[in-house]
Design a protein around this motif. Structure first.
Motif, PDB file in Angstrom:
ATOM      1  N   MET A   1       0.871  -1.368  -0.215  1.00 59.88           N
ATOM      2  CA  MET A   1      -0.126   0.179   0.131  1.00 59.88           C
ATOM      3  C   MET A   1       0.863   1.341  -0.147  1.00 59.88           C
ATOM      4  N   ASN A   2       1.896   1.017   0.649  1.00 59.14           N
ATOM      5  CA  ASN A   2       2.929   2.327   0.899  1.00 59.14           C
ATOM      6  C   ASN A   2       3.423   2.672  -0.697  1.00 59.14           C
ATOM      7  N   THR A   3       3.670   1.637  -1.352  1.00 54.42           N
ATOM      8  CA  THR A   3       4.219   1.768  -2.764  1.00 54.42           C
ATOM      9  C   THR A   3       3.222   2.696  -3.697  1.00 54.42           C
ATOM     10  N   ILE A   4       1.959   2.232  -3.575  1.00 55.26           N
ATOM     11  CA  ILE A   4       1.015   2.710  -4.362  1.00 55.26           C
ATOM     12  C   ILE A   4       0.811   4.340  -3.794  1.00 55.26           C
ATOM     13  N   LEU A   5       0.733   4.596  -2.842  1.00 54.64           N
ATOM     14  CA  LEU A   5       0.547   6.014  -2.200  1.00 54.64           C
ATOM     15  C   LEU A   5       1.899   6.730  -2.739  1.00 54.64           C
ATOM     16  N   LEU A   6       3.025   6.285  -2.605  1.00 53.31           N
ATOM     17  CA  LEU A   6       4.292   6.963  -2.978  1.00 53.31           C
ATOM     18  C   LEU A   6       4.175   7.072  -4.454  1.00 53.31           C
ATOM     19  N   THR A   7       3.890   6.312  -5.145  1.00 53.21           N
ATOM     20  CA  THR A   7       3.857   6.508  -6.643  1.00 53.21           C
ATOM     21  C   THR A   7       2.711   7.471  -7.109  1.00 53.21           C
ATOM     22  N   PHE A   8       1.587   7.454  -6.460  1.00 49.90           N
ATOM     23  CA  PHE A   8       0.708   8.526  -6.638  1.00 49.90           C
ATOM     24  C   PHE A   8       1.043   9.746  -6.256  1.00 49.90           C
ATOM     25  N   GLY A   9       1.701  10.104  -4.955  1.00 53.40           N
ATOM     26  CA  GLY A   9       2.446  11.390  -4.660  1.00 53.40           C
ATOM     27  C   GLY A   9       3.449  11.692  -5.708  1.00 53.40           C
ATOM     28  N   LEU A  10       4.174  10.756  -6.092  1.00 47.24           N
ATOM     29  CA  LEU A  10       5.015  11.097  -7.297  1.00 47.24           C
ATOM     30  C   LEU A  10       4.361  11.678  -8.536  1.00 47.24           C
ATOM     31  N   PHE A  11       3.474  10.876  -8.884  1.00 47.22           N
ATOM     32  CA  PHE A  11       2.882  11.613 -10.057  1.00 47.22           C
ATOM     33  C   PHE A  11       2.302  12.759  -9.717  1.00 47.22           C
ATOM     34  N   LEU A  12       1.512  13.159  -8.751  1.00 45.79           N
ATOM     35  CA  LEU A  12       0.930  14.323  -8.302  1.00 45.79           C
ATOM     36  C   LEU A  12       1.892  15.678  -8.219  1.00 45.79           C
ATOM     37  N   ILE A  13       3.029  15.223  -7.772  1.00 46.31           N
ATOM     38  CA  ILE A  13       4.226  16.143  -7.843  1.00 46.31           C
ATOM     39  C   ILE A  13       4.925  16.589  -9.442  1.00 46.31           C
ATOM     40  N   VAL A  14       4.687  15.411 -10.049  1.00 48.88           N
ATOM     41  CA  VAL A  14       5.068  15.858 -11.652  1.00 48.88           C
ATOM     42  C   VAL A  14       4.174  16.584 -12.438  1.00 48.88           C
ATOM     43  N   ILE A  15       2.984  16.284 -12.072  1.00 46.91           N
ATOM     44  CA  ILE A  15       1.844  16.932 -12.916  1.00 46.91           C
ATOM     45  C   ILE A  15       1.703  18.392 -12.403  1.00 46.91           C
ATOM     46  N   LEU A  16       1.855  18.703 -11.005  1.00 44.12           N
ATOM     47  CA  LEU A  16       1.906  20.041 -10.356  1.00 44.12           C
ATOM     48  C   LEU A  16       3.104  20.690 -10.995  1.00 44.12           C
ATOM     49  N   ALA A  17       4.283  20.216 -11.175  1.00 44.39           N
ATOM     50  CA  ALA A  17       5.555  21.000 -11.614  1.00 44.39           C
ATOM     51  C   ALA A  17       5.344  21.195 -13.069  1.00 44.39           C
ATOM     52  N   MET A  18       4.588  20.228 -13.791  1.00 44.78           N
ATOM     53  CA  MET A  18       4.380  20.590 -15.319  1.00 44.78           C
ATOM     54  C   MET A  18       3.433  21.704 -15.485  1.00 44.78           C
ATOM     55  N   SER A  19       2.221  21.724 -14.725  1.00 45.18           N
ATOM     56  CA  SER A  19       1.142  22.754 -14.855  1.00 45.18           C
ATOM     57  C   SER A  19       1.976  24.149 -14.360  1.00 45.18           C
ATOM     58  N   VAL A  20       2.613  24.031 -13.317  1.00 38.13           N
ATOM     59  CA  VAL A  20       3.391  25.625 -12.958  1.00 38.13           C
ATOM     60  C   VAL A  20       4.282  25.959 -14.147  1.00 38.13           C
ATOM     61  N   GLY A  21       5.093  24.864 -14.815  1.00 38.69           N
ATOM     62  CA  GLY A  21       5.880  25.506 -15.617  1.00 38.69           C
ATOM     63  C   GLY A  21       5.329  25.900 -16.827  1.00 38.69           C
ATOM     64  N   TYR A  22       3.682  25.377 -17.338  1.00 43.33           N
ATOM     65  CA  TYR A  22       3.121  25.871 -18.505  1.00 43.33           C
ATOM     66  C   TYR A  22       2.582  27.135 -18.094  1.00 43.33           C
ATOM     67  N   ILE A  23       2.065  27.304 -16.870  1.00 44.81           N
ATOM     68  CA  ILE A  23       1.320  28.598 -16.355  1.00 44.81           C
ATOM     69  C   ILE A  23       2.480  29.683 -16.410  1.00 44.81           C
ATOM     70  N   PHE A  24       3.584  29.450 -15.938  1.00 47.95           N
ATOM     71  CA  PHE A  24       4.540  30.569 -16.255  1.00 47.95           C
ATOM     72  C   PHE A  24       5.196  30.750 -17.440  1.00 47.95           C
ATOM     73  N   SER A  25       5.245  29.996 -18.497  1.00 49.39           N
ATOM     74  CA  SER A  25       5.920  29.963 -19.807  1.00 49.39           C
ATOM     75  C   SER A  25       4.994  30.615 -20.654  1.00 49.39           C
ATOM     76  N   LYS A  26       3.587  30.677 -20.488  1.00 48.21           N
ATOM     77  CA  LYS A  26       2.591  31.309 -21.229  1.00 48.21           C
ATOM     78  C   LYS A  26       2.648  31.278 -22.812  1.00 48.21           C
ATOM     79  N   ARG A  27       2.910  29.952 -23.181  1.00 52.26           N
ATOM     80  CA  ARG A  27       3.045  29.874 -24.564  1.00 52.26           C
ATOM     81  C   ARG A  27       1.831  28.587 -24.697  1.00 52.26           C
TER      82      ARG A  27
END
Length: 72
Positions: A1-27
């Motif tokens: 169960m810990n592996t699933i939660l860790l993987t989900f958290g990692l995906f959320l961090i990556v998606i958040l980082a990508m969205s912040v990068g997109y928002i600030f690049s304004k392209r």
């Protein structure tokens, strides 16, 4: 169960980082495959007659005196 939660958290961090990068690049998002033209197609389908939606747009444009170019 810990592996699933860790993987989900990692995906959320990556998606958040990508969205912040997109928002600030304004392209706009661009495709990497070249789209339909890369396949040698000039329109979405190779139908001889246009679909109902496109036919309606063509009729409206013709009624207004303008035109929509459709390459077949």
């Amino acid at each position: 169960m810990n592996t699933i939660l860790l993987t989900f958290g990692l995906f959320l961090i990556v998606i958040l980082a990508m969205s912040v990068g997109y928002i600030f690049s304004k392209r706009s998002i661009k495709g990497s495959c070249g789209g339909i033209s890369a396949l040698g197609m000039k329109k979405m389908c190779d139908c001889d007659t246009p679909c109902d939606t496109l036919q309606k747009k063509l009729d409206e444009a013709q009624a207004q005196g303008g035109g929509i170019r459709v390459d077949s």
